[in-house]
Design a protein around this motif. Structure first.
Motif, PDB file in Angstrom:
ATOM      1  N   LYS A 115       0.881  -1.164   0.000  1.00 32.89           N
ATOM      2  CA  LYS A 115       0.000   0.000   0.000  1.00 32.89           C
ATOM      3  C   LYS A 115       0.918   1.212   0.000  1.00 32.89           C
ATOM      4  N   ALA A 116       0.789   2.050  -0.997  1.00 30.59           N
ATOM      5  CA  ALA A 116       1.696   3.189  -1.107  1.00 30.59           C
ATOM      6  C   ALA A 116       0.975   4.386  -1.698  1.00 30.59           C
ATOM      7  N   ILE A 117       1.511   5.557  -1.398  1.00 28.87           N
ATOM      8  CA  ILE A 117       1.038   6.809  -1.982  1.00 28.87           C
ATOM      9  C   ILE A 117       2.236   7.490  -2.624  1.00 28.87           C
ATOM     10  N   ILE A 118       2.096   7.862  -3.891  1.00 31.23           N
ATOM     11  CA  ILE A 118       3.128   8.636  -4.581  1.00 31.23           C
ATOM     12  C   ILE A 118       2.536  10.006  -4.880  1.00 31.23           C
ATOM     13  N   ALA A 119       3.138  11.034  -4.315  1.00 29.86           N
ATOM     14  CA  ALA A 119       2.639  12.395  -4.488  1.00 29.86           C
ATOM     15  C   ALA A 119       3.630  13.204  -5.308  1.00 29.86           C
ATOM     16  N   VAL A 120       3.151  13.780  -6.397  1.00 31.16           N
ATOM     17  CA  VAL A 120       3.959  14.650  -7.255  1.00 31.16           C
ATOM     18  C   VAL A 120       3.432  16.069  -7.079  1.00 31.16           C
ATOM     19  N   HIS A 121       4.209  16.902  -6.432  1.00 28.84           N
ATOM     20  CA  HIS A 121       3.771  18.269  -6.168  1.00 28.84           C
ATOM     21  C   HIS A 121       4.003  19.176  -7.368  1.00 28.84           C
ATOM     22  N   SER A 122       5.222  19.150  -7.919  1.00 27.68           N
ATOM     23  CA  SER A 122       5.545  20.057  -9.015  1.00 27.68           C
ATOM     24  C   SER A 122       6.612  19.459  -9.910  1.00 27.68           C
ATOM     25  N   THR A 123       6.411  19.616 -11.229  1.00 24.30           N
ATOM     26  CA  THR A 123       7.441  19.276 -12.217  1.00 24.30           C
ATOM     27  C   THR A 123       7.811  20.523 -13.016  1.00 24.30           C
ATOM     28  N   HIS A 124       7.599  21.688 -12.426  1.00 24.74           N
ATOM     29  CA  HIS A 124       7.858  22.953 -13.118  1.00 24.74           C
ATOM     30  C   HIS A 124       9.332  23.092 -13.491  1.00 24.74           C
TER      31      HIS A 124
END
Length: 349
Positions: A27-36
């Motif tokens: 069980k995992a969460i991958i969070a991508v906030h910004s690729t700016h």
């Protein structure tokens, strides 16, 4: 569970992925906030959370922190983070790590992972069997890579020295008292650097065995986790988990400086102002603890060697001094100044 959009820490994340593999228990969460600025880079944390909602909050806060950290370190990377939800026994298998690697690979390079709390270089080797979008792998002599912990420790130590010079006018830690919260990899590195310069140490950790071992190595003393933040000290250095500086703990501080490697030390944005009102100099965590990601970035991009990593880490005190200088000129607290700088850099001013 409240939807991510309704959470106070959502902060316009670009992507949030909930990953489940019942066969191996992932069980995992991958969070991508910004690729700016570039691909989102940030470590994978393996931790047991009392509630799934706590894991999501952690992922969001850590991911946003990585956006700010990478931008403030001048790295061509965005920010992301992943948390693997461990069971109470913290069961970790190669199959679970392979499944996590496949989830990272599915994002096609928009997220690059490495080790964080609860993960090791050996774990990254297993993850790398399923994806190339991973760093923190073993390094050969003189090359970059491997455990980012010592690089984080070096940056935190240099940041502490900068804070002591700014707040106390001292060029050395010799004779100064450091209260260390945490006795893990980063705290150990900080303690050894500080001890070598003649600092006196008080050490606290939820794992008392670790605390005693570190105190023995450095000639320090062990204190309880309940009292460490309230010790009379020249520097209080949080190097464990986050959200430990709140209205109550800040009121109890007896130090002119707070500088440590833990992520997300402030429980709320208002706590930065509370520190300022008490005349306590704060080193924004994602600025002072950037040494690890600097090493990871240099490894992943292959754009330099250990000398470049060291030079980039030595830029941490310079950035802290810029923050403190702007804060002194504008009256804003260092955390608010750093956030505004980072937001400009990632196009969210």
């Amino acid at each position: 569970m409240t939807t991510p959009w309704g959470l106070p820490d959502f902060d316009a994340h670009e992507e949030i992925h909930f990953v489940t593999d019942e066969k191996c228990g992932l069980k995992a969460i991958i969070a991508v906030h910004s690729t700016h600025v570039g691909p989102a880079a940030g470590g994978a944390r393996f931790w047991h959370y009392a509630k799934d909602a706590d894991a999501l909050t952690d992922a969001l806060r850590l991911s946003r922190g990585m956006s700010y950290k990478n931008a403030m370190a001048g790295l061509p990377l965005g920010g992301g983070k992943s948390v693997l939800l461990a069971d109470e026994a913290k069961t970790k298998t190669p199959e679970l790590l392979h499944a996590f690697g496949k989830a990272v690979d599915h994002l096609g390079g928009r997220y690059v992972t490495a080790e964080d709390v609860g993960m090791s270089v050996a774990d990254m080797i297993e993850v790398a069997r399923s994806t190339k979008f991973v760093a923190g792998l073993p390094n050969s002599s003189g090359d970059v890579g491997g455990d980012p912990g010592p690089h984080t420790s070096l940056g935190v130590f240099l940041g502490i020295k900068a804070a002591v010079k700014w707040a106390l006018g001292k060029d050395s830690l010799s004779g100064l008292h450091l209260a260390l919260q945490g006795a893990g990899s980063v705290a150990t590195g900080v303690a050894l650097h500080a001890c070598a310069e003649g600092a006196k140490l008080s050490v606290a950790d939820v794992d008392e065995v670790k605390a005693h071992k570190l105190a023995e190595r450095t000639g320090g003393k062990v204190v309880s986790t309940d009292e460490v933040l309230g010790l009379e000290a020249d520097v209080v250095s949080p190097n464990a988990l986050g959200a430990i500086l709140d209205e109550q703990t800040i009121a109890a501080l007896r130090t002119p400086v707070v500088a440590g490697g833990a992520n997300n030390q402030l429980a709320t944005p208002e706590d930065g102002e509370r520190l300022q009102q008490r005349g306590i100099l704060y080193a924004p965590d994602y600025v002072i603890n950037a040494g690890g990601i600097i090493n990871v970035c240099t490894e992943y991009l292959g754009d330099g060697d250990a000398t470049l990593v060291r030079r980039r880490i030595e830029g941490i005190p310079v950035r802290l001094e810029q923050i403190w200088k702007e804060g002194a000129e504008t009256g804003r607290d260092p955390a608010a100044v750093a956030d505004a700088m980072a937001q400009r850099l990632i196009g969210r001013a």
